[in-house]
Write a protein that holds these residues in place. Structure first.
Motif, PDB file in Angstrom:
ATOM      1  N   LEU A 108      -9.393   8.030  -3.594  1.00 43.61           N
ATOM      2  CA  LEU A 108      -8.602   6.822  -3.819  1.00 43.61           C
ATOM      3  C   LEU A 108      -8.142   6.177  -2.518  1.00 43.61           C
ATOM      4  CD1 LEU A 108      -6.607   8.235  -6.836  1.00 43.61           C
ATOM      5  CD2 LEU A 108      -8.184   6.309  -6.930  1.00 43.61           C
ATOM      6  N   ALA A 158      -8.860  11.695 -13.529  1.00 48.99           N
ATOM      7  CA  ALA A 158      -7.690  11.367 -12.714  1.00 48.99           C
ATOM      8  C   ALA A 158      -7.935  10.095 -11.906  1.00 48.99           C
ATOM      9  CB  ALA A 158      -7.366  12.532 -11.786  1.00 48.99           C
ATOM     10  N   GLN A 159      -9.125   9.982 -11.366  1.00 45.10           N
ATOM     11  CA  GLN A 159      -9.447   8.772 -10.592  1.00 45.10           C
ATOM     12  C   GLN A 159      -9.397   7.539 -11.494  1.00 45.10           C
ATOM     13  OE1 GLN A 159     -13.149   9.004  -8.454  1.00 45.10           O
ATOM     14  NE2 GLN A 159     -13.231   6.816  -8.106  1.00 45.10           N
ATOM     15  N   GLN A 213       0.119  12.547  -8.857  1.00 50.65           N
ATOM     16  CA  GLN A 213      -1.235  13.115  -8.765  1.00 50.65           C
ATOM     17  C   GLN A 213      -1.365  14.471  -9.451  1.00 50.65           C
ATOM     18  OE1 GLN A 213      -2.586  14.187  -4.834  1.00 50.65           O
ATOM     19  NE2 GLN A 213      -0.522  14.466  -4.031  1.00 50.65           N
ATOM     20  N   ASP A 214      -0.391  15.352  -9.240  1.00 51.46           N
ATOM     21  CA  ASP A 214      -0.481  16.678  -9.857  1.00 51.46           C
ATOM     22  C   ASP A 214      -0.390  16.592 -11.377  1.00 51.46           C
ATOM     23  OD1 ASP A 214      -0.679  17.643  -7.325  1.00 51.46           O
ATOM     24  OD2 ASP A 214       1.365  18.453  -7.230  1.00 51.46           O
ATOM     25  N   GLN A 215       0.495  15.758 -11.831  1.00 53.59           N
ATOM     26  CA  GLN A 215       0.686  15.608 -13.277  1.00 53.59           C
ATOM     27  C   GLN A 215      -0.591  15.088 -13.937  1.00 53.59           C
ATOM     28  OE1 GLN A 215       4.140  13.236 -14.363  1.00 53.59           O
ATOM     29  NE2 GLN A 215       2.964  12.250 -15.998  1.00 53.59           N
ATOM     30  N   PHE A 229      -5.794   6.622 -12.264  1.00 57.91           N
ATOM     31  CA  PHE A 229      -5.081   5.939 -11.173  1.00 57.91           C
ATOM     32  C   PHE A 229      -5.571   4.500 -10.999  1.00 57.91           C
ATOM     33  CE2 PHE A 229      -3.591  10.121  -9.642  1.00 57.91           C
ATOM     34  CZ  PHE A 229      -2.262   9.784  -9.421  1.00 57.91           C
ATOM     35  N   LEU A 230      -6.860   4.318 -11.138  1.00 59.22           N
ATOM     36  CA  LEU A 230      -7.367   2.942 -11.003  1.00 59.22           C
ATOM     37  C   LEU A 230      -6.795   2.059 -12.103  1.00 59.22           C
ATOM     38  CD1 LEU A 230     -11.099   3.662 -10.039  1.00 59.22           C
ATOM     39  CD2 LEU A 230      -9.224   2.934  -8.559  1.00 59.22           C
ATOM     40  N   LEU A 288      -9.056  14.139  -4.376  1.00 56.97           N
ATOM     41  CA  LEU A 288      -8.624  13.012  -5.213  1.00 56.97           C
ATOM     42  C   LEU A 288      -8.001  11.919  -4.339  1.00 56.97           C
ATOM     43  CD1 LEU A 288      -8.256  11.823  -8.024  1.00 56.97           C
ATOM     44  CD2 LEU A 288      -6.075  13.049  -8.198  1.00 56.97           C
ATOM     45  N   PHE A 312       1.777   2.158  -3.484  1.00 54.21           N
ATOM     46  CA  PHE A 312       0.676   2.801  -4.209  1.00 54.21           C
ATOM     47  C   PHE A 312       0.539   4.258  -3.784  1.00 54.21           C
ATOM     48  CE2 PHE A 312      -0.954  -1.634  -4.731  1.00 54.21           C
ATOM     49  CZ  PHE A 312      -0.999  -1.635  -6.124  1.00 54.21           C
ATOM     50  N   ARG A 313       0.653   4.460  -2.495  1.00 53.63           N
ATOM     51  CA  ARG A 313       0.520   5.828  -1.990  1.00 53.63           C
ATOM     52  C   ARG A 313       1.629   6.718  -2.550  1.00 53.63           C
ATOM     53  NH1 ARG A 313      -1.667   8.128   2.536  1.00 53.63           N
ATOM     54  NH2 ARG A 313      -2.198   6.100   3.418  1.00 53.63           N
ATOM     55  N   PHE A 331      -3.069   1.443 -11.285  1.00 51.82           N
ATOM     56  CA  PHE A 331      -2.834   0.445 -10.238  1.00 51.82           C
ATOM     57  C   PHE A 331      -3.188  -0.966 -10.707  1.00 51.82           C
ATOM     58  CE2 PHE A 331      -3.795   4.028  -7.028  1.00 51.82           C
ATOM     59  CZ  PHE A 331      -2.489   4.485  -7.150  1.00 51.82           C
ATOM     60  N   ARG A 366       0.698  23.523 -14.774  1.00 55.83           N
ATOM     61  CA  ARG A 366       0.286  22.403 -13.932  1.00 55.83           C
ATOM     62  C   ARG A 366      -0.303  22.921 -12.635  1.00 55.83           C
ATOM     63  NH1 ARG A 366       4.400  17.505 -12.366  1.00 55.83           N
ATOM     64  NH2 ARG A 366       4.263  17.048 -14.593  1.00 55.83           N
ATOM     65  N   VAL A 367      -1.278  22.260 -12.133  1.00 55.35           N
ATOM     66  CA  VAL A 367      -1.908  22.655 -10.870  1.00 55.35           C
ATOM     67  C   VAL A 367      -1.799  21.504  -9.870  1.00 55.35           C
ATOM     68  CG1 VAL A 367      -3.561  24.214 -11.954  1.00 55.35           C
ATOM     69  CG2 VAL A 367      -4.160  21.827 -11.646  1.00 55.35           C
ATOM     70  N   PHE A 414      -6.193   7.457  -0.141  1.00 54.20           N
ATOM     71  CA  PHE A 414      -4.845   7.772   0.331  1.00 54.20           C
ATOM     72  C   PHE A 414      -4.817   8.942   1.302  1.00 54.20           C
ATOM     73  CE2 PHE A 414      -3.725   5.850  -3.895  1.00 54.20           C
ATOM     74  CZ  PHE A 414      -3.216   4.690  -3.347  1.00 54.20           C
ATOM     75  N   ALA A 465      -3.177  18.789  -7.453  1.00 56.41           N
ATOM     76  CA  ALA A 465      -4.395  17.975  -7.358  1.00 56.41           C
ATOM     77  C   ALA A 465      -5.094  18.264  -6.033  1.00 56.41           C
ATOM     78  CB  ALA A 465      -4.052  16.497  -7.459  1.00 56.41           C
ATOM     79  N   PHE A 474       0.981   7.498  -6.079  1.00 53.11           N
ATOM     80  CA  PHE A 474      -0.088   8.502  -6.176  1.00 53.11           C
ATOM     81  C   PHE A 474       0.455   9.902  -5.896  1.00 53.11           C
ATOM     82  CE2 PHE A 474      -3.069  11.088  -3.692  1.00 53.11           C
ATOM     83  CZ  PHE A 474      -4.033  11.333  -4.659  1.00 53.11           C
ATOM     84  N   ARG A 527       0.819  -1.217   0.000  1.00 52.02           N
ATOM     85  CA  ARG A 527       0.000   0.000   0.000  1.00 52.02           C
ATOM     86  C   ARG A 527       0.850   1.263   0.000  1.00 52.02           C
ATOM     87  NH1 ARG A 527      -4.909   1.691   0.366  1.00 52.02           N
ATOM     88  NH2 ARG A 527      -5.422   3.617   1.453  1.00 52.02           N
TER      89      ARG A 527
END
Lengths: 184, 164
Positions: free
Chosen positions: B26, A49-50, A28-30, A53-54, B22, A20-21, A57, B15-16, B28, B18, A24, A17
């Motif tokens: 997920l 974005a969600q 995440q920003d990208q 990521f799914l 989000l 994964f974190r 993963f 870029r911003v 996290f 997130a 993320f 985990r």
């Protein structure tokens, strides 16, 4: 592939985990930025974005290292952007703008002008065809070179240059009359 | 492409970060919506404790007052005698309060009965009915005013009795 990415990938493949974190937090920003600049809508960008990521993963085992990991991530988010159905989100940005104005502090004239221009640019980008739009986003949001964009999209550099050229012309037409007001 | 357009695109399509939502989606990031209720619950609990404490304190005071009144009433021997016969009422009051209570037919009052109230000191109340209910207070039976300090007041209370 960088060592840090390799470790993260191996950790994810082991189902850790923390890996994964970390993945993320790294991307995440990208991913969110590409989704936001492409869709022009925060809620839709969150969905994209969600989904990305799914997918990231769940398909970690499919990454074979043929390209760099970041290129592979770019491909995932680009595909999610292009696949995502256009919903009724054209109405939502107006609400977002209203909320942004309501949240704006009292000295927000500068901010509002800036926001106005940002909205114009974002709106003009949104009107581009998807293939031109994604090239613009990868170029200006992520700062990728023509070569990197071509690798992500799986096309030639000439195609990238052509799409970008057409996008520039369209954007120039739509934004040229705002040229005088872009002093912010 | 003009430099102006290049600057606009580079400046406005940056870029911003997130949003935290989000990470929450997920799994996290901790869901903040659970933090606010906790804080709100703590505040609400504190408010409830304060209100309950105040209520309990006032309730205790009220109970004290009630218990005091009950104690007072337990120590008060109250007797009543109901009769339209003025002579009978006067006789009863004389026997209970130890003083003569003259009937007052000249004021148009009709006797309804007598009431004996024993507070800290003895006192008697003579009830009569006419157009309205009236209470005639006697002075304390043990005082020097007994027998001649009759006062008619509508529904006067024991305080007036004591103020005589």
């Amino acid at each position: 592939m960088e060592g840090s990415d390799r470790e993260l990938i191996e950790g994810c493949r082991r189902g850790e985990r923390d890996a994964f974190r970390a993945l993320f937090e790294t991307y995440q920003d990208q991913i969110y930025s590409i989704a936001l600049r492409f869709s022009g809508n925060e809620a839709l960008a969150m969905d994209i974005a969600q989904d990305t990521f799914l997918k990231l993963f769940s398909s970690m085992a499919e990454f074979r290292g043929d390209s760099s990991f970041s290129t592979w991530v770019y491909r995932l988010v680009v595909n999610r952007c292009l696949d995502h159905k256009r919903r009724s989100w054209r109405l939502i940005p107006m609400a977002d703008k209203v909320m942004a104005v309501l949240r704006a502090p009292g000295d927000a004239l500068h901010g509002l002008l800036h926001s106005e221009m940002r909205g114009r640019v974002q709106g003009a980008v949104e009107k581009l065809p998807a293939d031109q739009r994604i090239v613009v986003v990868l170029r200006y949001t992520e700062g990728l070179t023509y070569e990197e964009i071509a690798e992500v999209l799986g096309c030639s550099m000439g195609t990238v240059a052509s799409r970008l050229n057409r996008a520039h012309k369209a954007l120039g037409r739509r934004l040229s009359h705002w040229k005088g007001s872009s002093h912010v | 492409m003009s430099d102006w357009l290049e600057r606009q695109l580079a400046g406005e399509l940056t870029r911003v970060a997130a949003p935290n939502a989000l990470g929450i989606r997920l799994g996290f990031a901790p869901a903040k919506r659970w933090e606010c209720p906790r804080r709100a619950l703590a505040v609400a609990a504190a408010v409830v404790v304060i209100i309950a404490g105040g209520y309990a304190a006032s309730r205790t005071a009220a109970l004290d007052l009630g218990q005091g009144a009950a104690r007072h009433l337990r120590g008060t021997e109250t007797g009543e005698f109901a009769s339209a016969n003025a002579v009978a009422v006067a006789t009863w009051l004389r026997g209970e309060a130890g003083g003569d209570v003259p009937p007052r037919p000249d004021e148009g009052l009709r006797p309804a009965g007598g009431r004996l109230i024993r507070c800290d000191r003895e006192a008697a109340t003579f009830l009569q009915l006419n157009a309205r209910k009236a209470t005639i207070l006697l002075a304390h039976a043990a005082s020097d005013m007994r027998g001649h300090a009759l006062t008619a007041t509508p529904e006067a209370g024991c305080q007036l009795c004591h103020s005589l």
